[in-house]
Scaffold this motif. Sequence first.
Motif, PDB file in Angstrom:
ATOM      1  N   SER A 162      -3.049  -4.050  -8.926  1.00 52.90           N
ATOM      2  CA  SER A 162      -2.527  -2.736  -9.320  1.00 52.90           C
ATOM      3  C   SER A 162      -1.045  -2.609  -9.009  1.00 52.90           C
ATOM      4  O   SER A 162      -0.276  -2.016  -9.772  1.00 52.90           O
ATOM      5  CB  SER A 162      -3.298  -1.621  -8.607  1.00 52.90           C
ATOM      6  N   LEU A 163      -0.644  -3.186  -7.878  1.00 50.09           N
ATOM      7  CA  LEU A 163       0.759  -3.109  -7.491  1.00 50.09           C
ATOM      8  C   LEU A 163       1.644  -3.873  -8.467  1.00 50.09           C
ATOM      9  O   LEU A 163       2.688  -3.383  -8.901  1.00 50.09           O
ATOM     10  CB  LEU A 163       0.935  -3.661  -6.077  1.00 50.09           C
ATOM     11  N   LEU A 164       1.206  -5.073  -8.838  1.00 47.94           N
ATOM     12  CA  LEU A 164       2.024  -5.921  -9.703  1.00 47.94           C
ATOM     13  C   LEU A 164       1.991  -5.484 -11.162  1.00 47.94           C
ATOM     14  O   LEU A 164       2.976  -5.646 -11.883  1.00 47.94           O
ATOM     15  CB  LEU A 164       1.572  -7.376  -9.586  1.00 47.94           C
ATOM     16  N   THR A 165       0.870  -4.938 -11.624  1.00 44.08           N
ATOM     17  CA  THR A 165       0.755  -4.579 -13.040  1.00 44.08           C
ATOM     18  C   THR A 165       1.076  -3.116 -13.322  1.00 44.08           C
ATOM     19  O   THR A 165       1.551  -2.776 -14.403  1.00 44.08           O
ATOM     20  CB  THR A 165      -0.669  -4.876 -13.555  1.00 44.08           C
ATOM     21  N   LYS A 166       0.823  -2.233 -12.346  1.00 48.76           N
ATOM     22  CA  LYS A 166       1.019  -0.800 -12.586  1.00 48.76           C
ATOM     23  C   LYS A 166       2.026  -0.160 -11.635  1.00 48.76           C
ATOM     24  O   LYS A 166       2.454   0.967 -11.853  1.00 48.76           O
ATOM     25  CB  LYS A 166      -0.318  -0.065 -12.465  1.00 48.76           C
ATOM     26  N   GLY A 167       2.389  -0.874 -10.586  1.00 50.25           N
ATOM     27  CA  GLY A 167       3.346  -0.329  -9.631  1.00 50.25           C
ATOM     28  C   GLY A 167       2.809   0.829  -8.821  1.00 50.25           C
ATOM     29  O   GLY A 167       3.561   1.715  -8.412  1.00 50.25           O
ATOM     30  N   ILE A 168       1.486   0.842  -8.572  1.00 49.83           N
ATOM     31  CA  ILE A 168       0.857   1.969  -7.875  1.00 49.83           C
ATOM     32  C   ILE A 168       0.589   1.623  -6.411  1.00 49.83           C
ATOM     33  O   ILE A 168       0.029   0.574  -6.103  1.00 49.83           O
ATOM     34  CB  ILE A 168      -0.460   2.374  -8.563  1.00 49.83           C
ATOM     35  N   VAL A 169       1.003   2.522  -5.532  1.00 48.93           N
ATOM     36  CA  VAL A 169       0.760   2.388  -4.099  1.00 48.93           C
ATOM     37  C   VAL A 169       0.128   3.681  -3.598  1.00 48.93           C
ATOM     38  O   VAL A 169       0.613   4.777  -3.902  1.00 48.93           O
ATOM     39  CB  VAL A 169       2.071   2.129  -3.324  1.00 48.93           C
ATOM     40  N   GLU A 170      -0.961   3.577  -2.855  1.00 48.53           N
ATOM     41  CA  GLU A 170      -1.558   4.742  -2.212  1.00 48.53           C
ATOM     42  C   GLU A 170      -1.003   4.856  -0.794  1.00 48.53           C
ATOM     43  O   GLU A 170      -0.695   3.846  -0.158  1.00 48.53           O
ATOM     44  CB  GLU A 170      -3.079   4.615  -2.168  1.00 48.53           C
ATOM     45  N   PHE A 171      -0.874   6.084  -0.314  1.00 46.79           N
ATOM     46  CA  PHE A 171      -0.299   6.260   1.011  1.00 46.79           C
ATOM     47  C   PHE A 171      -0.967   7.420   1.738  1.00 46.79           C
ATOM     48  O   PHE A 171      -1.578   8.303   1.134  1.00 46.79           O
ATOM     49  CB  PHE A 171       1.209   6.518   0.918  1.00 46.79           C
ATOM     50  N   SER A 172      -0.825   7.402   3.042  1.00 48.23           N
ATOM     51  CA  SER A 172      -1.253   8.529   3.875  1.00 48.23           C
ATOM     52  C   SER A 172      -0.300   8.609   5.055  1.00 48.23           C
ATOM     53  O   SER A 172       0.301   7.611   5.454  1.00 48.23           O
ATOM     54  CB  SER A 172      -2.699   8.353   4.353  1.00 48.23           C
ATOM     55  N   ALA A 173      -0.150   9.813   5.592  1.00 44.74           N
ATOM     56  CA  ALA A 173       0.757  10.011   6.716  1.00 44.74           C
ATOM     57  C   ALA A 173       0.163  11.026   7.673  1.00 44.74           C
ATOM     58  O   ALA A 173      -0.433  12.018   7.249  1.00 44.74           O
ATOM     59  CB  ALA A 173       2.124  10.486   6.223  1.00 44.74           C
ATOM     60  N   SER A 174       0.326  10.776   8.955  1.00 48.45           N
ATOM     61  CA  SER A 174      -0.131  11.713   9.979  1.00 48.45           C
ATOM     62  C   SER A 174       1.070  12.189  10.786  1.00 48.45           C
ATOM     63  O   SER A 174       2.081  11.492  10.892  1.00 48.45           O
ATOM     64  CB  SER A 174      -1.150  11.041  10.904  1.00 48.45           C
ATOM     65  N   LYS A 193       3.739   5.961  -8.159  1.00 48.45           N
ATOM     66  CA  LYS A 193       3.851   4.969  -9.223  1.00 48.45           C
ATOM     67  C   LYS A 193       5.320   4.631  -9.394  1.00 48.45           C
ATOM     68  O   LYS A 193       6.148   5.509  -9.646  1.00 48.45           O
ATOM     69  CB  LYS A 193       3.273   5.495 -10.534  1.00 48.45           C
ATOM     70  N   ILE A 194       5.638   3.355  -9.255  1.00 48.15           N
ATOM     71  CA  ILE A 194       7.028   2.904  -9.293  1.00 48.15           C
ATOM     72  C   ILE A 194       7.262   2.063 -10.540  1.00 48.15           C
ATOM     73  O   ILE A 194       6.484   1.158 -10.852  1.00 48.15           O
ATOM     74  CB  ILE A 194       7.366   2.072  -8.041  1.00 48.15           C
ATOM     75  N   THR A 195       8.332   2.371 -11.260  1.00 50.01           N
ATOM     76  CA  THR A 195       8.732   1.592 -12.426  1.00 50.01           C
ATOM     77  C   THR A 195      10.056   0.916 -12.112  1.00 50.01           C
ATOM     78  O   THR A 195      11.072   1.595 -11.898  1.00 50.01           O
ATOM     79  CB  THR A 195       8.890   2.482 -13.673  1.00 50.01           C
ATOM     80  N   LEU A 196      10.041  -0.401 -12.056  1.00 48.03           N
ATOM     81  CA  LEU A 196      11.248  -1.136 -11.703  1.00 48.03           C
ATOM     82  C   LEU A 196      12.210  -1.191 -12.883  1.00 48.03           C
ATOM     83  O   LEU A 196      11.816  -1.145 -14.037  1.00 48.03           O
ATOM     84  CB  LEU A 196      10.890  -2.549 -11.255  1.00 48.03           C
ATOM     85  N   GLY A 197      13.489  -1.286 -12.568  1.00 45.08           N
ATOM     86  CA  GLY A 197      14.517  -1.360 -13.594  1.00 45.08           C
ATOM     87  C   GLY A 197      15.880  -1.259 -12.954  1.00 45.08           C
ATOM     88  O   GLY A 197      16.027  -1.376 -11.732  1.00 45.08           O
ATOM     89  N   LYS A 198      16.904  -1.032 -13.777  1.00 41.36           N
ATOM     90  CA  LYS A 198      18.258  -0.912 -13.253  1.00 41.36           C
ATOM     91  C   LYS A 198      18.344   0.232 -12.256  1.00 41.36           C
ATOM     92  O   LYS A 198      19.015   0.144 -11.231  1.00 41.36           O
ATOM     93  CB  LYS A 198      19.239  -0.686 -14.406  1.00 41.36           C
ATOM     94  N   SER A 199      17.658   1.341 -12.577  1.00 43.08           N
ATOM     95  CA  SER A 199      17.544   2.470 -11.658  1.00 43.08           C
ATOM     96  C   SER A 199      16.057   2.761 -11.485  1.00 43.08           C
ATOM     97  O   SER A 199      15.462   3.471 -12.294  1.00 43.08           O
ATOM     98  CB  SER A 199      18.268   3.700 -12.222  1.00 43.08           C
ATOM     99  N   PRO A 200      15.421   2.180 -10.455  1.00 39.52           N
ATOM    100  CA  PRO A 200      13.966   2.319 -10.286  1.00 39.52           C
ATOM    101  C   PRO A 200      13.516   3.775 -10.324  1.00 39.52           C
ATOM    102  O   PRO A 200      14.112   4.642  -9.691  1.00 39.52           O
ATOM    103  CB  PRO A 200      13.727   1.702  -8.904  1.00 39.52           C
ATOM    104  N   ALA A 201      12.468   4.035 -11.098  1.00 40.30           N
ATOM    105  CA  ALA A 201      11.936   5.395 -11.221  1.00 40.30           C
ATOM    106  C   ALA A 201      10.616   5.491 -10.468  1.00 40.30           C
ATOM    107  O   ALA A 201       9.929   4.493 -10.259  1.00 40.30           O
ATOM    108  CB  ALA A 201      11.738   5.748 -12.691  1.00 40.30           C
TER     109      ALA A 201
END
Length: 245
Positions: A84-96, A108-116
């Motif tokens: 999922s990370l390599l094909t869709k750029g999706i990371v799940e997270f949690s914080a306490s 969801k991260i889209t790589l490029g000249k200016s990552p979105a």
Amino acid sequence: MRNKIFILIIAAIVMASIMALSGPAAIFIAKRQLKNTFKGSIVTIEQCKINPLNSIIFSGIEINEPSSYNIKCEQISMRYDLYSLLTKGIVEFSASGFFGGKVDGNIKITLGKSPAYVADINLRNIDLDIFVKDFKLEKKMQVTGRLDGNIFIKGAGSRLKEVTGNLQAISPGGELTIKDTDYLKNMPIKSGVSWEDLVASLKNYVYNIGALKTSLENDNLIFTVSLSGETGKRNFTVVLHDFKI
């Protein structure tokens, strides 16, 4: 198809090798990225634990911009599967320990000249007193109570493009005092209500129902607050001007 699978396998091996770096190296990379994102801030990360195949956990995070905010978080856990990370750029997270509460969601991260990036964030049991202190608003107001809700964030590079959120007060509510009387001068006053009555109505105001909406307009982060209690309703707006990360 075989070529794609082969590329994914190679990419996974390379990524696992990179992420298997020591904790200090991962902390260095994370701090550099946070400093680039939160311009002018001082970033502290105390510890990092890495499982190259599915998780990175950072502990003791602090992002301090002396004039605007000092955001603290006990722990941030980022979890993923490599496909999922390599094909869709999706990371799940949690914080306490984030504003005294908990946060989870996905980015969801889209790589490029200016990552979105696009982030859906759920907030639970957020402490308003800690929020006010972390955003250095103590001179403007004093608020107690806790909130649940969600926030949607969209951005590219170091620039925020969209922030929308809706949060609700957790029973039994809390108490509000507006300290910045200069700010109150900009609030509309109903006919027949004196300046003294307006100031008094926003001191030690106890609410049991509350809603907070967030939005972003022209780099201004806007908090629209609606409260209701035994002594009536209170509606007002707080604006953080030129808010950039």
